[in-house]
Scaffold this motif. Sequence first.
Motif, PDB file in Angstrom:
ATOM      1  N   ALA A  48      -9.684  17.505   3.860  1.00 17.11           N
ATOM      2  CA  ALA A  48     -10.622  18.112   4.932  1.00 17.11           C
ATOM      3  C   ALA A  48      -9.903  17.749   6.007  1.00 17.11           C
ATOM      4  O   ALA A  48      -9.828  18.822   7.161  1.00 17.11           O
ATOM      5  N   VAL A  49      -9.249  16.712   6.299  1.00 15.26           N
ATOM      6  CA  VAL A  49      -8.626  16.112   7.603  1.00 15.26           C
ATOM      7  C   VAL A  49      -7.362  16.926   7.651  1.00 15.26           C
ATOM      8  O   VAL A  49      -7.044  17.417   8.835  1.00 15.26           O
ATOM      9  N   LYS A  50      -6.477  17.431   6.521  1.00 14.91           N
ATOM     10  CA  LYS A  50      -5.479  18.245   6.709  1.00 14.91           C
ATOM     11  C   LYS A  50      -5.839  19.508   7.279  1.00 14.91           C
ATOM     12  O   LYS A  50      -5.120  20.069   8.061  1.00 14.91           O
ATOM     13  N   HIS A  54      -4.430  21.154  10.760  1.00 14.04           N
ATOM     14  CA  HIS A  54      -3.590  22.489  10.849  1.00 14.04           C
ATOM     15  C   HIS A  54      -4.467  23.476  11.482  1.00 14.04           C
ATOM     16  O   HIS A  54      -3.720  24.374  12.365  1.00 14.04           O
ATOM     17  N   ASN A  55      -5.606  23.595  11.628  1.00 15.35           N
ATOM     18  CA  ASN A  55      -6.424  24.536  12.220  1.00 15.35           C
ATOM     19  C   ASN A  55      -7.095  24.399  13.602  1.00 15.35           C
ATOM     20  O   ASN A  55      -7.334  25.020  14.364  1.00 15.35           O
ATOM     21  N   GLU A  56      -7.383  22.987  13.819  1.00  8.48           N
ATOM     22  CA  GLU A  56      -7.766  22.506  15.055  1.00  8.48           C
ATOM     23  C   GLU A  56      -6.831  21.749  16.114  1.00  8.48           C
ATOM     24  O   GLU A  56      -7.322  21.743  17.223  1.00  8.48           O
ATOM     25  N   LEU A  57      -6.022  20.984  15.743  1.00 11.25           N
ATOM     26  CA  LEU A  57      -5.567  19.944  16.344  1.00 11.25           C
ATOM     27  C   LEU A  57      -4.024  20.342  16.521  1.00 11.25           C
ATOM     28  O   LEU A  57      -3.142  19.544  16.944  1.00 11.25           O
ATOM     29  N   GLN A  58      -3.415  21.437  16.359  1.00 11.13           N
ATOM     30  CA  GLN A  58      -1.777  21.803  16.384  1.00 11.13           C
ATOM     31  C   GLN A  58      -1.223  21.537  17.916  1.00 11.13           C
ATOM     32  O   GLN A  58      -0.229  21.327  17.835  1.00 11.13           O
ATOM     33  N   VAL A  59      -2.312  21.867  18.685  1.00 11.62           N
ATOM     34  CA  VAL A  59      -1.577  21.923  20.206  1.00 11.62           C
ATOM     35  C   VAL A  59      -2.328  20.264  20.722  1.00 11.62           C
ATOM     36  O   VAL A  59      -1.918  20.064  22.080  1.00 11.62           O
ATOM     37  N   GLN A  60      -3.123  19.704  20.277  1.00  9.57           N
ATOM     38  CA  GLN A  60      -3.805  18.374  20.689  1.00  9.57           C
ATOM     39  C   GLN A  60      -2.529  17.419  20.774  1.00  9.57           C
ATOM     40  O   GLN A  60      -2.206  17.153  19.644  1.00  9.57           O
TER      41      GLN A  60
END
Length: 210
Positions: A48-50, A54-60
């Motif tokens: 779930a973390v993975k 990939h889906n929410e933190l790519q630019v964070q």
Amino acid sequence: MTLTSETYKSFILALAELFEEQKDNLCELDRKIGDGDHGVTMNIGYQAVKSTIHNELQVQDDIAKISVAVGKSFLDAVGSSVGPLYASGFLKSAVAVKNKTELDDTDLYQFWIAFSKGIKARGKAEIGDKTMIDTLEPFYLSLETSKYQSINFKEAFEIALLEAKKGMESTKDIVSNKGRSKRLGYRAQGHVDPGAMSAYLMLNTFKSYV
């Protein structure tokens, strides 16, 4: 040393790979003293973390915000007691490194000490209870000593990792005082606690990033 946000995300993704690989081993260990699902639980949480990475933190690039998202994602995915424990670790570590996009030695000390203490505070276990605290408390106590002595973090982490390993291995001889394995009494002796093992595997994975 300096840990960037991208390297931190790489470490979290490495944990997802680790627990997928170790799923069966941890379940087998857990069958001896518990429900037999610890490996599955850890894998579900980190998969779930993975997905979140990939889906929410790519630019964070705020490491604290990444940690908060990781902790919440793990908690949402895992219903057992380990969910709130690791979530607490990630949330407390986030507070320790607010507004940081890179972590230096001082930040890394604060991150890992806060992470470990966060889990201990949530679980209320002590050394000798045959839990992940047998791994994490010797680890963070060693870090606190090294920090006081102004030892660089790389060297301090390696020293602390050895203490964590000793703590993990010590659970083999402990009569469980917490969790499902408590009901087994002396029959739990002779088996390493799966939570202590998974906590050690997590810390050992970070070694390659130091």
